[in-house]
Scaffold this motif. Structure first.
Motif, PDB file in Angstrom:
ATOM      1  N   THR A  23       1.050  -1.398  -0.031  1.00 30.30           N
ATOM      2  CA  THR A  23       0.051  -0.065  -0.082  1.00 30.30           C
ATOM      3  C   THR A  23       0.848   1.083  -0.149  1.00 30.30           C
ATOM      4  OG1 THR A  23      -1.825  -1.322   1.212  1.00 30.30           O
ATOM      5  CG2 THR A  23      -1.892   0.926   1.190  1.00 30.30           C
ATOM      6  N   ALA A  24       1.839   1.118   0.652  1.00 30.67           N
ATOM      7  CA  ALA A  24       2.881   2.447   0.683  1.00 30.67           C
ATOM      8  C   ALA A  24       3.492   2.669  -0.647  1.00 30.67           C
ATOM      9  CB  ALA A  24       4.011   2.041   2.035  1.00 30.67           C
ATOM     10  N   ARG A  68       2.335   1.637  -3.419  1.00 29.74           N
ATOM     11  CA  ARG A  68       1.167   2.329  -4.611  1.00 29.74           C
ATOM     12  C   ARG A  68       1.017   3.753  -4.113  1.00 29.74           C
ATOM     13  NH1 ARG A  68      -4.380  -0.976  -3.793  1.00 29.74           N
ATOM     14  NH2 ARG A  68      -2.961  -2.384  -4.805  1.00 29.74           N
ATOM     15  N   TRP A  69       0.845   4.153  -2.985  1.00 32.61           N
ATOM     16  CA  TRP A  69       0.418   5.819  -2.909  1.00 32.61           C
ATOM     17  C   TRP A  69       1.629   6.781  -2.484  1.00 32.61           C
ATOM     18  CZ3 TRP A  69      -4.159   7.265  -3.731  1.00 32.61           C
ATOM     19  CH2 TRP A  69      -5.174   6.514  -3.724  1.00 32.61           C
TER      20      TRP A  69
END
Length: 89
Positions: A3-4, A6-7
């Motif tokens: 997630t990190a 990706r964002w």
């Protein structure tokens, strides 16, 4: 970790900045309304007063410094560019 990854890309930084500015403006307006709005009473003793006809306090709240400053400015976003394209030489 996925997630990190990706964002937290450089392409997403302007989005974070614009959302941060919007949240900051909202927070500033909320604090301004809670602290200076004559119709909002947080303290119990002031709430017991009921409806007050205090027009001076309302006028002071409505005519804040930014509004007084902008009243003397021309109603244009970019006056120099507007003048360049609209005034014949």
């Amino acid at each position: 970790m996925a997630t990190a990854n990706r964002w937290l890309k450089p392409e997403v930084y302007p989005l974070f900045a614009s959302v941060g500015v919007a949240v900051g403006i909202c927070a500033m307006q909320l604090v301004r309304n809670i602290t200076t709005n004559p119709e909002v009473r947080v303290i119990k003793e002031r709430r017991a007063a009921g409806v007050l006809d205090n027009f001076e306090e309302g006028e002071k709240y409505a005519e804040h410094g930014l509004r007084k400053f902008l009243r003397t400015r021309p109603p244009q976003i970019m006056p120099s560019i507007n003048k360049f394209f609209s005034d014949p030489n």
